[in-house]
Design a protein around this motif. Structure first.
Motif, mmCIF file in Angstrom:
data_model
loop_
_atom_site.group_PDB
_atom_site.id
_atom_site.type_symbol
_atom_site.label_atom_id
_atom_site.label_comp_id
_atom_site.label_asym_id
_atom_site.label_seq_id
_atom_site.Cartn_x
_atom_site.Cartn_y
_atom_site.Cartn_z
ATOM 1 N N UNK A 193 46.800 109.630 -91.245
ATOM 2 C CA UNK A 193 46.224 108.341 -90.836
ATOM 3 C C UNK A 193 47.082 107.670 -89.767
ATOM 4 N N UNK A 194 46.419 106.827 -88.979
ATOM 5 C CA UNK A 194 47.133 106.103 -87.925
ATOM 6 C C UNK A 194 48.173 105.162 -88.531
ATOM 7 N N UNK A 195 49.437 105.367 -88.204
ATOM 8 C CA UNK A 195 50.475 104.400 -88.562
ATOM 9 C C UNK A 195 51.686 104.645 -87.672
ATOM 10 N N UNK A 196 52.500 103.620 -87.523
ATOM 11 C CA UNK A 196 53.691 103.781 -86.684
ATOM 12 C C UNK A 196 54.725 104.610 -87.438
ATOM 13 N N UNK A 197 55.351 105.576 -86.748
ATOM 14 C CA UNK A 197 56.453 106.321 -87.368
ATOM 15 C C UNK A 197 57.575 105.316 -87.650
ATOM 16 N N UNK A 198 58.359 105.536 -88.722
ATOM 17 C CA UNK A 198 59.396 104.556 -89.081
ATOM 18 C C UNK A 198 60.386 104.299 -87.946
ATOM 19 N N UNK A 199 60.628 105.317 -87.109
ATOM 20 C CA UNK A 199 61.597 105.138 -86.023
ATOM 21 C C UNK A 199 60.919 104.855 -84.679
ATOM 22 N N UNK A 200 59.645 104.430 -84.709
ATOM 23 C CA UNK A 200 58.965 104.104 -83.443
ATOM 24 C C UNK A 200 59.280 102.671 -83.030
ATOM 25 N N UNK A 201 59.335 102.472 -81.730
ATOM 26 C CA UNK A 201 59.493 101.127 -81.214
ATOM 27 C C UNK A 201 58.094 100.509 -81.127
ATOM 28 N N UNK A 202 57.868 99.411 -81.837
ATOM 29 C CA UNK A 202 56.540 98.804 -81.845
ATOM 30 C C UNK A 202 56.463 97.750 -80.735
ATOM 31 N N UNK A 203 55.475 97.907 -79.851
ATOM 32 C CA UNK A 203 55.321 96.952 -78.746
ATOM 33 C C UNK A 203 53.958 96.277 -78.865
ATOM 34 N N UNK A 204 53.963 94.973 -79.084
ATOM 35 C CA UNK A 204 52.721 94.204 -79.138
ATOM 36 C C UNK A 204 52.332 93.822 -77.710
ATOM 37 N N UNK A 205 51.172 94.310 -77.263
ATOM 38 C CA UNK A 205 50.816 94.138 -75.845
ATOM 39 C C UNK A 205 49.863 92.973 -75.591
ATOM 40 N N UNK A 206 49.611 92.145 -76.624
ATOM 41 C CA UNK A 206 48.672 91.024 -76.453
ATOM 42 C C UNK A 206 48.972 90.199 -75.200
ATOM 43 N N UNK A 207 50.236 89.859 -75.027
ATOM 44 C CA UNK A 207 50.598 88.981 -73.917
ATOM 45 C C UNK A 207 51.331 89.723 -72.810
ATOM 46 N N UNK A 208 51.214 91.033 -72.802
ATOM 47 C CA UNK A 208 51.924 91.808 -71.784
ATOM 48 C C UNK A 208 50.933 92.520 -70.868
ATOM 49 N N UNK A 209 51.244 92.547 -69.582
ATOM 50 C CA UNK A 209 50.419 93.325 -68.651
ATOM 51 C C UNK A 209 50.881 94.779 -68.728
ATOM 52 N N UNK A 210 50.087 95.654 -68.136
ATOM 53 C CA UNK A 210 50.477 97.065 -68.078
ATOM 54 C C UNK A 210 51.833 97.195 -67.381
ATOM 55 N N UNK A 211 52.017 96.434 -66.301
ATOM 56 C CA UNK A 211 53.297 96.493 -65.574
ATOM 57 C C UNK A 211 54.466 96.082 -66.469
#
Ligand code: DC
Length: 228
Positions: A193-211
């Motif tokens: 199932x979709x889930x973040x690996x424990x050692x993944x860096x989680x980036x919330x992109x709500x307020x971020x542009x692709x750049x």
């Protein structure tokens, strides 16, 4: 690079690969292509025969991993545009939940990754791989794992804009319902199932542009010495 749909994964992954001189693999396109083969054979994603057809189709898939011109071929036919259509999108979660399909595609993905990282065919520029289970299952030893997230609404708005740009219907309510349905299926299925690996860096992109996201990832890639 993992995360649900509409987080900017594909755009960011491709641009990161180009910036790093790496290859690029879109594993979602592989799941979509075997789903297309199932639909062309006349089955729904949840038909018991779907698994056999999808597994057989894995041998007929070719992924072109050049990030400047990525492509996916089914029996030599470029199906890039067709796999993004509503029929495949509606059926892909059911097909990608089938254990034998995942097993066959994960094996193929690992071979492509080995080839791009100095394995059997020797090109060693590395690879950016995007999907749902890359850091957790396909490549648990990846030197950098990123999990992109964003709220449902932001993801639906991005998906809708993408659909409209490609000439498909991008009605927001329909896209939001589809995003919710696929999230539910992808994150509750039994196999990977979709889930973040424990050692993944989680980036919330709500307020971020692709750049913005790209700049952050390039920083990390350099910091970790993954490119010179
Ligand atoms: O990234 P995408 O929307 O093109 O992916 C299509 C579907 O494939 C998605 O609903 C979940 C599935 N998928 C998966 O199960 N595992 C992956 N590594 C990539 C995609």
């Amino acid at each position: 690079m993992d995360g649900p749909s509409g987080t900017g994964k594909s755009t960011v992954s491709r641009r990161l690969a180009i910036a790093c001189g790496a290859a690029y693999l879109d594993t979602g396109a592989m799941y979509r292509t075997v789903t297309l083969a199932v639909l062309r054979a006349g089955f729904e994603g949840d038909n018991p025969k779907a698994e056999d057809v999808a597994v057989a189709a894995v041998a007929d898939i070719r992924s072109v991993t050049d990030p400047t011109a990525p492509a996916i071929l089914l029996d030599g036919e470029d199906v890039e545009s067709e796999i993004r259509g509503p029929e495949v999108t509606a059926a892909v979660s059911a097909v990608s939940a089938l254990p034998a399909v995942r097993e066959a595609l994960v094996e193929r993905q690992r071979t492509l990754i080995a080839d791009a990282t100095g394995g059997t065919q020797g090109s060693s520029g590395g690879i950016v791989v995007e999907g749902r289970d890359i850091g957790s299952v396909v490549c648990p030893d990846a030197p950098l794992k990123v999990y992109l997230t964003a709220s449902e609404e932001v993801r639906a708005a991005r998906r809708g804009a993408q659909d409209r740009k490609a000439g498909r219907d991008g009605d927001l309510a329909t896209v939001l319902a589809d995003v919710r349905r696929r999230d539910q299926l992808d994150s509750t299925r039994k196999t990977s199932p979709l889930h973040a690996a424990p050692d993944a860096l989680v980036v919330d992109t709500d307020d971020l542009s692709v750049d913005d996201v790209l700049a952050e990832l390039l920083h990390l890639v350099h910091d970790r010495g993954l490119v010179s």
